[in-house]
Motif scaffolding. Structure first.
Motif: not given
Lengths: 278, 188
Positions: A11-14, A16, A23, A25-27, A29-32, B34, B116, B121, B124-125, B143-145, B179
């Motif tokens: 996810i991105g540079d990360l 996981v 987790v 899926l959550l990330l 969604h956050a980066a959608a 976000r 989930v 978005a 989720a954040v 990092r991730s978003v 989770f």
């Protein structure tokens, strides 16, 4: 969005890789991709850009936030407090520095007079230039011979001796001050030597009459060692003193040729003793 | 549709091209928003507006690529958020040491309400923010978003790179744990 399998998911540079599918899926969604709702401030942002572009000197006004608490100008207040602190520190530093200089009596006369009057009014004694001109200038340490000689106007020209002719107490020389030379007419006339000229009795001046002194510590020796008439001609470079360059005529005219740099006084006080022994 | 070229866009922006600025804004504002939801929650839009105003003022002098721009944007946003937090006398932006993080966990959301798959978005954040301590949530989101690398995140958060790795790792572990607890509850 489909549920990802657990495992290495980027996810991105990360990476996981160890995270659970939830987790990941959550990330995701956050980066959608952005939603239209997230673009609703675009018009205001572009308007700010246009305002700034039209008149770069005028900062665009921030849109009034919906939340009144966001209007608290915290940075401005912090800057104001910081400015006050800096000003107070500067004022304190100037007072301390000015007071120190005034106490050391090194300020120019008007400033010294002002500080003296101001601090004197609050009970802090600070030397005044008026005091200095009347009595405070110390005279060089007189030798027994020196006391016989009235100070002449030439003495003040050295900037070392007492302009007012007041003899300095023996043994209390001014640092770096010149030593009055012997001024016995029988032995040659005396003049105050230039400040710290640090003239020493030299081997070539045997019997010569005029000496110039280094520091007042050497005064008794100098004056005793150089009794007599005639000329004492100091050859530059023959002295033990690097700074001794003077040429003194036995007729008593001692020319100020150099000043004694700090640190030469000790040399001056030792050398005459040797000369005297010889 | 033409691919976005940051260098060209920057030149156009510095020549006062509104369309280029709008394009840049659309590329970065959603992620900025976000991120700000993590550190200032409900004031995210206000702080984002202030951030863009600061960017607009300084953009004519900006030099760098898009990655540099993103880091710069986030740095400005974080500074504005901290100013906001000071103004509110709130601890929205909590600067804790990494050692303190485990001692002050954020309240864990009720696992029963976690669905989930249906989260937006922002939801989720918000879930990440509510589940993790502030610094862990910030590190994970950056990092991730936003896709920033460790060095950039470390510079933005004024931490060492090792600290950022620890924060990210602990954050992911805590999310996993949350989770896992949820599944355990669901499966009875």
């Amino acid at each position: 969005m489909t549920r990802p399998a657990s495992g290495s998911v980027q996810i991105g540079d990360l990476s996981v890789s160890t995270a659970s599918p939830d987790v990941v899926l959550l990330l995701q969604h956050a980066a959608a991709p952005p939603h239209d709702e997230e673009y609703r401030e675009q018009a205001a942002a572009v308007a700010a850009f246009v305002a700034a572009s039209t008149d770069p000197g005028a900062a665009p006004e921030a849109p009034v936030p919906d939340n009144p608490a966001a209007q608290v100008p915290a940075p401005q207040r912090a800057a104001s407090v910081r400015g006050i602190r800096v000003a107070a520190a500067g004022l304190l530093a100037s007072v301390v520095l000015g007071g120190g200089l005034a106490a050391a009596d090194v300020l120019p006369a008007p400033a010294q007079r002002f500080v003296s009057s101001v601090l004197g009014s609050v009970g802090i004694p600070v030397p005044s230039p008026d005091d200095r001109s009347s009595a405070e200038r110390p005279a060089p340490s007189p030798s027994p011979v020196d006391n016989e000689i009235p100070a002449g106007p030439e003495q003040s020209a050295t900037g070392v001796g007492s302009p007012s002719g007041l003899p300095e107490a023996p043994g209390r020389p001014l640092p770096g001050a010149g030593t009055p030379a012997t001024d016995d007419p029988a032995r040659g006339s005396s003049r105050l030597t230039p400040s710290g000229a640090a003239e020493q009795p030299r081997p070539t001046s045997r019997g010569a009459g005029t000496a110039t002194g280094g520091s007042s510590r050497s005064t008794p020796h100098s004056s005793n060692a150089q009794k007599g008439n005639g000329a004492a001609v100091g050859k530059p470079g023959t002295s033990a003193h690097p700074g001794a360059t003077g040429k003194q005529q036995g007729s008593g005219r001692a020319k100020a040729t150099s000043r004694n740099p700090p640190g030469q006084s000790k040399q001056a006080s030792k050398a005459p003793a040797k000369s005297h022994a010889r | 549709m033409q691919a976005f070229d940051f260098g060209v866009a920057l030149e156009r922006i510095q020549a006062r091209d509104e369309a280029a600025f709008a394009e840049l804004w659309r590329r970065h504002h959603p992620m900025l928003l976000r991120y700000l939801r993590v550190i200032v929650a409900d004031a995210a839009e206000d702080v984002a507006s202030e951030t863009w105003i600061a960017v607009v003022r300084a953009l004519p002098r900006f030099v760098g690529d898009e990655q540099n721009f993103r880091s710069w944007l986030i740095t400005i946003a974080r500074n504005r958020a901290m100013d906001y937090g000071r103004g509110r006398q709130r601890q929205s932006v909590v600067l804790q040491s990494a050692d303190e993080l485990d001692e002050n966990p954020a309240p864990t959301p009720d696992p029963a309400v976690l669905v989930v798959e249906t989260l937006s978005a922002h939801e989720a954040v918000d879930l990440v923010t509510r589940t993790l301590p502030p610094l862990q949530a910030e590190a994970v989101i950056l990092r991730s978003v936003l896709g920033l690398d460790v060095k950039e995140v470390a510079r933005i958060m004024d931490k060492r790179t090792g600290t950022i790795r620890v924060l990210s790792h602990r954050g992911l572990r805590r999310l996993e744990q949350t989770f896992a607890e949820r599944r355990a509850v669901q499966h009875g």
